[in-house]
Design a protein around this motif. Structure first.
Motif, PDB file in Angstrom:
ATOM      1  N   ALA B  74       0.826  -1.211   0.000  1.00  0.00           N
ATOM      2  CA  ALA B  74       0.000   0.000   0.000  1.00  0.00           C
ATOM      3  C   ALA B  74       0.860   1.260   0.000  1.00  0.00           C
ATOM      4  O   ALA B  74       0.382   2.352  -0.314  1.00  0.00           O
ATOM      5  CB  ALA B  74      -0.918   0.005   1.223  1.00  0.00           C
ATOM      6  N   ASN B  75       2.146   1.079   0.335  1.00  0.00           N
ATOM      7  CA  ASN B  75       3.019   2.239   0.536  1.00  0.00           C
ATOM      8  C   ASN B  75       3.255   3.082  -0.707  1.00  0.00           C
ATOM      9  O   ASN B  75       3.326   4.298  -0.627  1.00  0.00           O
ATOM     10  CB  ASN B  75       4.379   1.784   1.074  1.00  0.00           C
ATOM     11  CG  ASN B  75       4.366   1.732   2.582  1.00  0.00           C
ATOM     12  OD1 ASN B  75       3.424   2.233   3.200  1.00  0.00           O
ATOM     13  ND2 ASN B  75       5.386   1.131   3.167  1.00  0.00           N
ATOM     14  N   ASP B  76       3.417   2.412  -1.873  1.00  0.00           N
ATOM     15  CA  ASP B  76       3.830   3.169  -3.073  1.00  0.00           C
ATOM     16  C   ASP B  76       2.643   3.502  -3.964  1.00  0.00           C
ATOM     17  O   ASP B  76       2.805   3.830  -5.118  1.00  0.00           O
ATOM     18  CB  ASP B  76       4.907   2.382  -3.830  1.00  0.00           C
ATOM     19  CG  ASP B  76       4.431   0.981  -4.176  1.00  0.00           C
ATOM     20  OD1 ASP B  76       3.281   0.634  -3.809  1.00  0.00           O
ATOM     21  OD2 ASP B  76       5.204   0.242  -4.801  1.00  0.00           O
ATOM     22  N   LYS B  77       1.448   3.402  -3.414  1.00  0.00           N
ATOM     23  CA  LYS B  77       0.279   3.683  -4.264  1.00  0.00           C
ATOM     24  C   LYS B  77      -0.342   5.031  -3.903  1.00  0.00           C
ATOM     25  O   LYS B  77      -1.471   5.127  -3.459  1.00  0.00           O
ATOM     26  CB  LYS B  77      -0.727   2.544  -4.131  1.00  0.00           C
ATOM     27  CG  LYS B  77      -0.091   1.240  -4.632  1.00  0.00           C
ATOM     28  CD  LYS B  77      -1.009   0.083  -4.691  1.00  0.00           C
ATOM     29  CE  LYS B  77      -0.323  -1.136  -5.301  1.00  0.00           C
ATOM     30  NZ  LYS B  77       0.970  -1.467  -4.634  1.00  0.00           N
ATOM     31  N   VAL B  78       0.499   6.063  -4.125  1.00  0.00           N
ATOM     32  CA  VAL B  78       0.060   7.413  -3.763  1.00  0.00           C
ATOM     33  C   VAL B  78      -1.162   7.840  -4.554  1.00  0.00           C
ATOM     34  O   VAL B  78      -1.920   8.711  -4.134  1.00  0.00           O
ATOM     35  CB  VAL B  78       1.189   8.438  -4.008  1.00  0.00           C
ATOM     36  CG1 VAL B  78       2.172   8.422  -2.861  1.00  0.00           C
ATOM     37  CG2 VAL B  78       1.885   8.191  -5.327  1.00  0.00           C
ATOM     38  N   TYR B  79      -1.350   7.195  -5.727  1.00  0.00           N
ATOM     39  CA  TYR B  79      -2.479   7.588  -6.570  1.00  0.00           C
ATOM     40  C   TYR B  79      -3.818   7.175  -5.980  1.00  0.00           C
ATOM     41  O   TYR B  79      -4.862   7.466  -6.529  1.00  0.00           O
ATOM     42  CB  TYR B  79      -2.306   6.989  -7.978  1.00  0.00           C
ATOM     43  CG  TYR B  79      -1.911   5.537  -7.982  1.00  0.00           C
ATOM     44  CD1 TYR B  79      -0.575   5.159  -8.027  1.00  0.00           C
ATOM     45  CD2 TYR B  79      -2.887   4.542  -7.902  1.00  0.00           C
ATOM     46  CE1 TYR B  79      -0.215   3.827  -8.001  1.00  0.00           C
ATOM     47  CE2 TYR B  79      -2.532   3.209  -7.874  1.00  0.00           C
ATOM     48  CZ  TYR B  79      -1.192   2.848  -7.924  1.00  0.00           C
ATOM     49  OH  TYR B  79      -0.843   1.528  -7.888  1.00  0.00           O
ATOM     50  N   TYR B  85      -3.664  14.190  -7.257  1.00  0.00           N
ATOM     51  CA  TYR B  85      -4.169  14.780  -8.505  1.00  0.00           C
ATOM     52  C   TYR B  85      -4.052  16.294  -8.519  1.00  0.00           C
ATOM     53  O   TYR B  85      -4.468  16.960  -7.572  1.00  0.00           O
ATOM     54  CB  TYR B  85      -5.612  14.299  -8.733  1.00  0.00           C
ATOM     55  CG  TYR B  85      -5.622  12.785  -8.825  1.00  0.00           C
ATOM     56  CD1 TYR B  85      -5.307  12.154 -10.034  1.00  0.00           C
ATOM     57  CD2 TYR B  85      -5.810  11.993  -7.697  1.00  0.00           C
ATOM     58  CE1 TYR B  85      -5.207  10.768 -10.110  1.00  0.00           C
ATOM     59  CE2 TYR B  85      -5.720  10.616  -7.771  1.00  0.00           C
ATOM     60  CZ  TYR B  85      -5.406  10.001  -8.972  1.00  0.00           C
ATOM     61  OH  TYR B  85      -5.283   8.650  -9.034  1.00  0.00           O
ATOM     62  N   ASN B  86      -3.421  16.816  -9.572  1.00  0.00           N
ATOM     63  CA  ASN B  86      -3.173  18.260  -9.693  1.00  0.00           C
ATOM     64  C   ASN B  86      -4.350  18.945 -10.351  1.00  0.00           C
ATOM     65  O   ASN B  86      -4.619  18.738 -11.539  1.00  0.00           O
ATOM     66  CB  ASN B  86      -1.919  18.504 -10.534  1.00  0.00           C
ATOM     67  CG  ASN B  86      -0.701  17.922  -9.858  1.00  0.00           C
ATOM     68  OD1 ASN B  86      -0.509  18.094  -8.655  1.00  0.00           O
ATOM     69  ND2 ASN B  86       0.117  17.197 -10.619  1.00  0.00           N
ATOM     70  N   LEU B  87      -5.030  19.746  -9.570  1.00  0.00           N
ATOM     71  CA  LEU B  87      -6.199  20.445 -10.098  1.00  0.00           C
ATOM     72  C   LEU B  87      -6.076  21.928  -9.759  1.00  0.00           C
ATOM     73  O   LEU B  87      -5.416  22.284  -8.776  1.00  0.00           O
ATOM     74  CB  LEU B  87      -7.481  19.859  -9.490  1.00  0.00           C
ATOM     75  CG  LEU B  87      -7.728  18.364  -9.779  1.00  0.00           C
ATOM     76  CD1 LEU B  87      -8.930  17.858  -9.007  1.00  0.00           C
ATOM     77  CD2 LEU B  87      -7.920  18.114 -11.279  1.00  0.00           C
ATOM     78  N   PRO B  88      -6.682  22.814 -10.567  1.00  0.00           N
ATOM     79  CA  PRO B  88      -6.533  24.270 -10.326  1.00  0.00           C
ATOM     80  C   PRO B  88      -7.237  24.712  -9.044  1.00  0.00           C
ATOM     81  O   PRO B  88      -8.232  24.097  -8.640  1.00  0.00           O
ATOM     82  CB  PRO B  88      -7.200  24.897 -11.554  1.00  0.00           C
ATOM     83  CG  PRO B  88      -8.104  23.843 -12.075  1.00  0.00           C
ATOM     84  CD  PRO B  88      -7.476  22.524 -11.753  1.00  0.00           C
ATOM     85  N   ASP B  89      -6.717  25.770  -8.430  1.00  0.00           N
ATOM     86  CA  ASP B  89      -7.283  26.283  -7.176  1.00  0.00           C
ATOM     87  C   ASP B  89      -8.727  26.770  -7.354  1.00  0.00           C
ATOM     88  O   ASP B  89      -9.521  26.704  -6.432  1.00  0.00           O
ATOM     89  CB  ASP B  89      -6.444  27.453  -6.646  1.00  0.00           C
ATOM     90  CG  ASP B  89      -5.106  26.943  -6.110  1.00  0.00           C
ATOM     91  OD1 ASP B  89      -4.987  25.713  -5.931  1.00  0.00           O
ATOM     92  OD2 ASP B  89      -4.200  27.765  -5.911  1.00  0.00           O
TER      93      ASP B  89
END
Ligand SMILES: [Fe+2]
Ligand SMILES: [Fe+2]
Lengths: 314, 94
Positions: B74-79, B85-89
């Motif tokens: 589970a450690n390397d599954k940051v997704y 996820y990069n989303l606009p402010d």
């Protein structure tokens, strides 16, 4: 390898991580905990005896229900602690056997008699008070099951101390006889309560290791000092004098100085020669032996019911 | 059953809407006695509205020494986490 495991263990403790039953731990850590937790459990159980002595003679119904609830709580504390101790791989019957044979110790305070009703107040104020002082830091003990049991215990202790103080406060506003009874009781309980923190740091060789393992967070003398500082102020509200002519404020230290404890008396009581040691253990053993048929009957009943169930299924 | 009564683990739901939580253990000859003892030992001050009792021997626990291999995947599954996820402010309510 052993050295390595030890280092990993200590590093975990230094990071304030809890140790849980199935985790690797040094034998000495396990042994120290079994001794300390079982001693603590025995103290809760034996501690019911001096107070139980006054349940039938409590002066009012209000006092009686409070005292019964308190004594029942102490039984509960014993049970939480025995359970925590058993997670270290020792069983309940062995623990009882160690208490009954005298191999295991319990707090020496419970070897003093409860001679007057005021003693029930003094026990709540001073004995539960000293116990709380010892127990609050144990809520952060490195061994998880012990720490969790102590959180539960500490939540319940507060009422014990308050009901005791209220008993004494009532006496302090009573007749001359009641005031005298209060003072006489405090005179008898003060020093034994001071001894509850154990030998002075100089004579307590295991303290350093226990602090390193974070079983203990404060030394015996540190806790004792805290107790004196708090009780001195509380005694003023009760209009009683603590029976120590050497107690006085020390500006430089920011603490009250106090007199020398009678360590000879302390060790005598620990060794079994206190006023009630024999009576307490005898009462425990009688209860255990006379309850044997109940334990056996419960097992027989459970076996019979289980057998009936299997028959039905078959 | 020998004289040493078996150990039971006690779980208590403190109020409706919350999970049952492990609170400690006790000895009893059977489930019914475990339930009665749990009531007296662990709920003297309205700590719960529901009790589960489970004989300890029926609990299978993971081995702390195998914790790494068990939980590593589970450690390397940051997704799996929203912050990956990069989303606009100016995007609101998400
Ligand atoms: Fe207690
Ligand atoms: Fe208490």
């Amino acid at each position: 390898m052993e050295k390595n495991l030890n280092d990993i263990f200590q590093a975990k403790i230094d990071r304030e991580e809890k140790i849980e039953p199935k985790d690797w731990m040094p034998d000495a850590y396990r042994k120290t905990l079994i001794r300390q937790i079982s001693q603590h459990a025995h103290s809760e159980i034996v501690g019911m005896l001096p107070e139980g002595n006054w349940i039938t003679r409590a002066p009012t119904l209000r006092r009686k229900v409070a005292l019964m609830a308190k004594v029942q709580d102490e039984a509960g504390h014993g049970l939480y602690l025995y359970s925590a101790c058993e997670t270290l791989g020792i069983d309940r019957d062995t623990l009882f056997e160690q208490l009954h044979s005298g191999k295991a110790k319990y707090s020496s305070i419970f070897n003093y008699p409860t001679l007057s009703w005021a003693d029930i107040g003094s026990i709540g104020w001073l004995v539960d008070g000293a116990a709380i002082m010892n127990q609050v830091p144990l809520c952060r003990c490195s061994y998880g099951p012990y720490a969790r049991a102590m959180v539960r215990v500490c939540k319940e202790e507060s009422f014990h101390q308050r009901q005791g103080f209220e008993i004494l406060l009532n006496l302090s506003k009573g007749s001359d006889e009641q005031k005298a009874m209060l003072q006489e009781s405090v005179n008898r309980w003060w020093w034994p309560a001071m001894m509850m923190f154990g030998p002075s740091d100089a004579d307590s060789p295991n303290t350093q290791q226990s602090m390193q393992w974070k079983i203990k967070r404060f030394t015996n003398d540190e806790l004792r000092q805290k107790f004196v500082d708090i009780c001195y102020e509380q005694a003023k509200i009760l209009n009683v004098t603590l029976p120590d002519p050497d107690i006085k404020w020390n500006e430089e230290r920011g603490h009250y100085d106090f007199g020398e404890i009678n360590w000879d008396e302390f060790w005598q009581v620990v060794k079994g020669n206190g006023p009630c040691n024999k009576e307490r253990i005898a009462a425990r053993k009688t209860a255990w032996e006379e309850g044997a048929w109940v334990r056996e009957a419960a097992v027989a009943h459970a076996n019979k019911r289980a057998a009936r169930k299997t028959k039905k299924v078959a | 059953m020998e004289n040493n009564w078996p150990i039971w683990e006690i779980f208590i739901r403190s109020k409706n809407g919350l999970n049952h939580k492990h609170v400690g253990s006790l000895h009893a000859t059977d489930a019914e006695m475990a339930m009665q003892n749990a009531r007296d030992v662990y709920t003297r001050r309205n700590e719960g509205i529901s009790i589960w009792v489970v004989e300890s021997k029926h609990i299978s626990a993971s081995d702390p020494d195998e914790g790494e291999s068990l939980f590593d995947p589970a450690n390397d599954k940051v997704y799996r986490h929203p912050t990956f996820y990069n989303l606009p402010d100016e995007l609101k309510h998400m």
